[in-house]
Design a protein around this motif. Structure first.
Motif, PDB file in Angstrom:
ATOM      1  N   ILE A  39     -22.218 -20.837  19.763  1.00 24.80           N
ATOM      2  CA  ILE A  39     -21.367 -20.789  20.959  1.00 24.80           C
ATOM      3  C   ILE A  39     -20.534 -22.058  21.013  1.00 24.80           C
ATOM      4  N   SER A  40     -19.228 -21.910  21.171  1.00 23.36           N
ATOM      5  CA  SER A  40     -18.327 -23.057  21.188  1.00 23.36           C
ATOM      6  C   SER A  40     -18.284 -23.675  22.581  1.00 23.36           C
ATOM      7  N   ASN A  41     -17.561 -24.783  22.712  1.00 21.32           N
ATOM      8  CA  ASN A  41     -17.504 -25.478  24.007  1.00 21.32           C
ATOM      9  C   ASN A  41     -16.664 -24.757  25.043  1.00 21.32           C
ATOM     10  N   ASN A  42     -16.028 -23.625  24.676  1.00 20.38           N
ATOM     11  CA  ASN A  42     -15.346 -22.809  25.697  1.00 20.38           C
ATOM     12  C   ASN A  42     -16.095 -21.512  25.996  1.00 20.38           C
ATOM     13  N   GLY A  43     -17.290 -21.364  25.405  1.00 23.25           N
ATOM     14  CA  GLY A  43     -18.128 -20.211  25.700  1.00 23.25           C
ATOM     15  C   GLY A  43     -17.971 -19.046  24.755  1.00 23.25           C
ATOM     16  N   SER A  44     -17.004 -19.111  23.824  1.00 24.32           N
ATOM     17  CA  SER A  44     -16.827 -18.009  22.881  1.00 24.32           C
ATOM     18  C   SER A  44     -17.826 -18.142  21.732  1.00 24.32           C
ATOM     19  N   ILE A  45     -18.097 -17.017  21.072  1.00 26.91           N
ATOM     20  CA  ILE A  45     -18.963 -17.040  19.901  1.00 26.91           C
ATOM     21  C   ILE A  45     -18.101 -17.212  18.660  1.00 26.91           C
ATOM     22  N   VAL A  46     -18.465 -18.206  17.851  1.00 24.98           N
ATOM     23  CA  VAL A  46     -17.732 -18.483  16.621  1.00 24.98           C
ATOM     24  C   VAL A  46     -18.728 -18.569  15.469  1.00 24.98           C
ATOM     25  N   GLU A  47     -18.211 -18.519  14.258  1.00 21.21           N
ATOM     26  CA  GLU A  47     -19.041 -18.750  13.075  1.00 21.21           C
ATOM     27  C   GLU A  47     -18.814 -20.172  12.584  1.00 21.21           C
ATOM     28  N   GLY A  48     -19.875 -20.817  12.164  1.00 19.01           N
ATOM     29  CA  GLY A  48     -19.755 -22.144  11.588  1.00 19.01           C
ATOM     30  C   GLY A  48     -20.745 -22.304  10.458  1.00 19.01           C
ATOM     31  N   ILE A  49     -20.686 -23.424   9.782  1.00 21.26           N
ATOM     32  CA  ILE A  49     -21.660 -23.726   8.741  1.00 21.26           C
ATOM     33  C   ILE A  49     -22.035 -25.192   8.815  1.00 21.26           C
ATOM     34  N   GLY A  50     -23.182 -25.522   8.241  1.00 24.62           N
ATOM     35  CA  GLY A  50     -23.580 -26.918   8.146  1.00 24.62           C
ATOM     36  C   GLY A  50     -25.053 -27.136   8.420  1.00 24.62           C
ATOM     37  N   THR A  51     -25.586 -28.215   7.871  1.00 29.01           N
ATOM     38  CA  THR A  51     -26.981 -28.569   8.160  1.00 29.01           C
ATOM     39  C   THR A  51     -27.157 -28.965   9.620  1.00 29.01           C
ATOM     40  N   SER A  52     -26.067 -29.304  10.294  1.00 29.65           N
ATOM     41  CA  SER A  52     -26.135 -29.558  11.744  1.00 29.65           C
ATOM     42  C   SER A  52     -26.693 -28.359  12.491  1.00 29.65           C
ATOM     43  N   PHE A  53     -26.436 -27.181  11.968  1.00 28.39           N
ATOM     44  CA  PHE A  53     -26.886 -25.960  12.627  1.00 28.39           C
ATOM     45  C   PHE A  53     -28.276 -25.540  12.166  1.00 28.39           C
ATOM     46  N   SER A  54     -28.739 -26.106  11.069  1.00 27.66           N
ATOM     47  CA  SER A  54     -30.110 -25.843  10.611  1.00 27.66           C
ATOM     48  C   SER A  54     -31.120 -26.655  11.413  1.00 27.66           C
ATOM     49  N   ALA A  55     -30.786 -27.914  11.697  1.00 27.84           N
ATOM     50  CA  ALA A  55     -31.726 -28.808  12.385  1.00 27.84           C
ATOM     51  C   ALA A  55     -32.175 -28.282  13.748  1.00 27.84           C
ATOM     52  N   PRO A  56     -31.273 -27.795  14.620  1.00 27.75           N
ATOM     53  CA  PRO A  56     -31.749 -27.303  15.924  1.00 27.75           C
ATOM     54  C   PRO A  56     -32.641 -26.068  15.823  1.00 27.75           C
ATOM     55  N   LEU A  57     -32.481 -25.272  14.765  1.00 30.37           N
ATOM     56  CA  LEU A  57     -33.377 -24.124  14.588  1.00 30.37           C
ATOM     57  C   LEU A  57     -34.804 -24.599  14.322  1.00 30.37           C
ATOM     58  N   VAL A  58     -34.950 -25.613  13.462  1.00 26.98           N
ATOM     59  CA  VAL A  58     -36.276 -26.188  13.206  1.00 26.98           C
ATOM     60  C   VAL A  58     -36.813 -26.871  14.456  1.00 26.98           C
ATOM     61  N   SER A  59     -35.962 -27.566  15.184  1.00 27.59           N
ATOM     62  CA  SER A  59     -36.383 -28.222  16.430  1.00 27.59           C
ATOM     63  C   SER A  59     -36.912 -27.200  17.427  1.00 27.59           C
ATOM     64  N   SER A  60     -36.268 -26.041  17.481  1.00 28.80           N
ATOM     65  CA  SER A  60     -36.717 -24.984  18.391  1.00 28.80           C
ATOM     66  C   SER A  60     -38.103 -24.485  17.994  1.00 28.80           C
ATOM     67  N   HIS A  61     -38.337 -24.303  16.686  1.00 27.10           N
ATOM     68  CA  HIS A  61     -39.667 -23.881  16.222  1.00 27.10           C
ATOM     69  C   HIS A  61     -40.732 -24.894  16.644  1.00 27.10           C
ATOM     70  N   LEU A  62     -40.454 -26.177  16.420  1.00 25.20           N
ATOM     71  CA  LEU A  62     -41.438 -27.218  16.720  1.00 25.20           C
ATOM     72  C   LEU A  62     -41.699 -27.332  18.220  1.00 25.20           C
ATOM     73  N   ALA A  63     -40.644 -27.208  19.019  1.00 24.62           N
ATOM     74  CA  ALA A  63     -40.815 -27.292  20.475  1.00 24.62           C
ATOM     75  C   ALA A  63     -41.693 -26.155  20.982  1.00 24.62           C
ATOM     76  N   ARG A  64     -41.512 -24.986  20.415  1.00 28.27           N
ATOM     77  CA  ARG A  64     -42.332 -23.842  20.831  1.00 28.27           C
ATOM     78  C   ARG A  64     -43.781 -24.011  20.394  1.00 28.27           C
ATOM     79  N   LEU A  65     -43.988 -24.569  19.200  1.00 29.41           N
ATOM     80  CA  LEU A  65     -45.355 -24.819  18.739  1.00 29.41           C
ATOM     81  C   LEU A  65     -46.056 -25.830  19.643  1.00 29.41           C
ATOM     82  N   TRP A  66     -45.346 -26.899  19.994  1.00 27.41           N
ATOM     83  CA  TRP A  66     -45.942 -27.908  20.882  1.00 27.41           C
ATOM     84  C   TRP A  66     -46.268 -27.298  22.241  1.00 27.41           C
TER      85      TRP A  66
END
Length: 635
Positions: A396-423
């Motif tokens: 989701i972009s800063n104007n609320g639309s859904i866009v496609e992107g790439i990068g390890t920046s987008f991988s890190a929050p997915l792992v963070s979400s897994h860890l937060a749920r485990l905790w």
């Protein structure tokens, strides 16, 4: 010598508190000639030892500098010396831009904008200045375009409820804009000075937040998984000191366990090493889950590699993870590509063409970096730039639309979400952050293509809280001193885990993660490791795994034991601590915190496997540390 060791700078250099004359006199008094001759050089720290050799004032009369005080002086001394430096800088009319004191170790530094003569004045005025270098600053986020997706996020994703019970993730990024559908899932927003605007003006932090909240499902109807605390550290490629920002975030957001960063930093080698080591100690002493992206390979570097005869994925070998992802206590996250098209660089289920791999530090060469990967999209090269149309990751972009992107920046929050749920799930049962990492790693699977670049692989979130049929996971954790005592003699302490293994189990996997509290090394390195000895029923002595090295000097271990028969009975797993480059006199002060998972797998899935294991545990035995079965089958 009546001197206290402040830092073991290397295998041959030690920083101590003492006068040079006292040390030289003590050297001459040594009776053993060979030992006396080994004390080759004793000298007082001079300005060339302290100031970064890459610091150059010729291109600017003033520099933003980070000035480290002597390490391991203790918290009270650190506070006292910080005040002295602050008063001295005020007399020189030098503005202080930030400061940091580790409340556990007493390590401290001050950020200030100074001229060369002011720095020399400061160093010559005090004997407790350790290092001075240019302050690290953010370099970039993602070298990629974003492609708009024809979708309505307000229709697809509902955030009308305020999900106050969801776990929180603190994102250190470019801020978050309050747009649907994440508007009610932003628990708090904070901005580091000198920034004042809480919003995401760079169109990065909002996308990262959307993945932390919804996971890799933004294009599909799904409930949110976490809430986000936005801790803004960057705007328009200008940033604050990442160490100070992370310390502030951990101290401020006490109800948050997971801290995620997806911004790359650049600085001199000395600056990056000191920052990496400081973050490593901060994550370890606070027992926090700190998650950093590896950073990306720039498209120009990919093109240059290909033009010079290299090809995907070989060029990834030359692109080590960015500091401070090198820190042993930091979870480093790379990217893999789920999808592909006829023009994409990577095939499906393979390392992303821009992900990074390996470490910059020879001291960590055996440690897996990244430890794992998550979906980060795929790319083609079109008109000299990355293009991710239909093969990227929806955000989701800063104007609320859904866009496609790439990068390890987008991988890190997915792992963070897994860890937060485990905790959130196991916070009443699990104490160590390393245990949560081990649980997540126990769900990982290597990519089908080019798996050597993905650490232990990509997590399967369907196995976060329960195993599939025919699989049982047992959690264990503990703290081990490097040196123990028995009957007045020093001994190597050992923890032992006893597990009953049913007859139809054919594979046993062990995942082990550890950190230690050793604080005398000023630079990031692996100070300790854990070896594993395994004893199976009916066989004297330890058995070797089918995969993995039980004595490898790493911070993460994955061992696999495969047997066709004679497996039933009590298995013993012994965890043994070892020091790397820690002097004998210091080992009594060091302890290792660890967590692990033992995974039992049957060839033919069946009901009742977990109950068989639990019954075996309840029959008693010499279990020295806690062993907690993780949900299995339909639990």
């Amino acid at each position: 010598f009546n001197a206290r060791i402040l830092s073991e700078l290397s295998e041959s250099e030690v920083l101590v508190t003492s006068s040079v004359d006292q040390l030289r006199s003590a050297k001459e008094a040594l009776k053993v000639k060979s030992f006396r001759n080994n004390l080759f050089n004793i000298h007082e720290l001079v300005i060339s030892d302290i100031v970064d050799p890459d610091l150059n004032f010729k291109d600017s009369s003033e520099k933003n500098l980070t000035i480290y005080l002597m390490p391991n002086l203790g918290l009270e001394k650190a506070k006292e010396y910080v005040e002295q430096v602050k008063r001295h800088l005020a007399q020189l009319n030098v503005p202080i831009k930030g400061l940091f004191i580790n409340q556990d170790t007493g390590d401290a530094y001050i950020d200030a904008r100074v001229r060369e003569e002011q720095l020399n004045n400061l160093v010559n005025s005090f004997g407790f200045i350790f290092k001075a270098h240019e302050t690290i600053h953010a370099q970039s986020f993602e070298p990629t375009n974003q492609v708009t997706v024809n979708s309505d996020p307000q229709r697809k994703l509902s955030s009308e409820q305020n999900y106050v019970a969801l776990p929180k993730i603190c994102l250190l990024d470019t801020g978050v804009s309050l747009v649907p559908p994440i508007i009610n899932l932003i628990a708090d927003r904070y901005v580091e000075p000198p920034f004042t605007d809480l919003n995401d003006l760079d169109n990065h932090g909002t996308s990262v937040a959307s993945l932390a909240i919804y996971g890799d499902t933004i294009s599909n109807p799904i409930l949110p998984r976490a809430r986000v605390i936005s801790h803004k550290i960057m705007h328009n490629k200008q940033s604050v000191n990442i160490v100070t920002a992370l310390a502030n975030a951990i101290q401020m957001h006490i109800d948050c366990k997971t801290f995620s960063r997806s911004v790359n930093y650049t600085a001199t080698k000395l600056a990056l090493k000191l920052a990496t080591r400081t973050i490593d100690r901060l994550a370890q002493t606070t027992n926090s889950l700190v998650v950093f992206s590896t950073g990306n390979i720039d498209v120009d570097d990919v093109k240059n590699s290909i033009s010079q005869g290299s090809s995907y994925p070989d060029y990834i070998n030359e692109a080590a993870v960015f500091h401070p992802s090198d820190a042993p206590s930091v979870f480093s996250v790379g990217a893999y590509s789920k999808y592909s098209n006829q023009n994409s660089i990577a095939p499906p289920d393979a390392p992303a063409p821009f992900t990074r791999f390996g470490t910059n530090l020879k001291e960590l060469k055996n440690c897996p970096k990244p430890e794992l990967v998550e979906h980060g999209g795929n790319a083609c090269i079109v008109n000299g730039a990355y293009d991710c149309t239909n093969i990227g990751i929806p955000v989701i972009s800063n104007n609320g639309s859904i866009v496609e992107g790439i990068g390890t920046s987008f991988s890190a929050p997915l792992v963070s979400s897994h860890l937060a749920r485990l905790w959130d799930k196991y916070r009443s049962q699990v104490k160590n952050s390393e245990t949560l990492k081990a649980i997540l790693l126990s769900t990982c699977k290597l990519t089908q293509n080019h798996p050597r670049y993905v650490g232990l692989g990509a997590p399967n979130e369907n196995e976060l809280f329960s195993s599939r049929f025919g699989v049982v996971r047992i959690i264990f954790e503990g703290n081990l001193p490097l040196v123990g005592s028995a009957g007045g003699a020093s001994v190597i302490p050992t923890d032992e885990i006893k597990v009953f293994v049913p007859a139809d189990v054919t594979t046993i996997e062990l995942f082990l993660v550890h950190t230690d509290n050793y604080n005398l090394s000023p630079f990031p390195k692996l100070n300790s490791y854990l070896s594993v000895e395994v004893e199976k029923p009916g066989k004297g002595g330890s058995v070797n795994p089918s995969f993995g090295l039980p004595s490898a000097q790493t911070h993460v271990k994955h061992l696999i034991y495969r047997y066709k028969r004679n497996i039933k009975g009590d298995w013993f797993f012994r965890i043994i601590p070892h020091a790397i480059g820690i002097s004998t006199s210091q080992r009594a002060n060091v302890s290792i915190r660890y967590g692990g998972v033992i995974k039992l797998i049957t060839k033919k899935p069946r009901f009742g496997l977990s109950q068989s294991v639990i019954s075996g545990l309840r029959r008693g035995g010499n279990i020295k540390i806690s062993s907690k079965p993780l949900g299995s089958e339909n639990d």
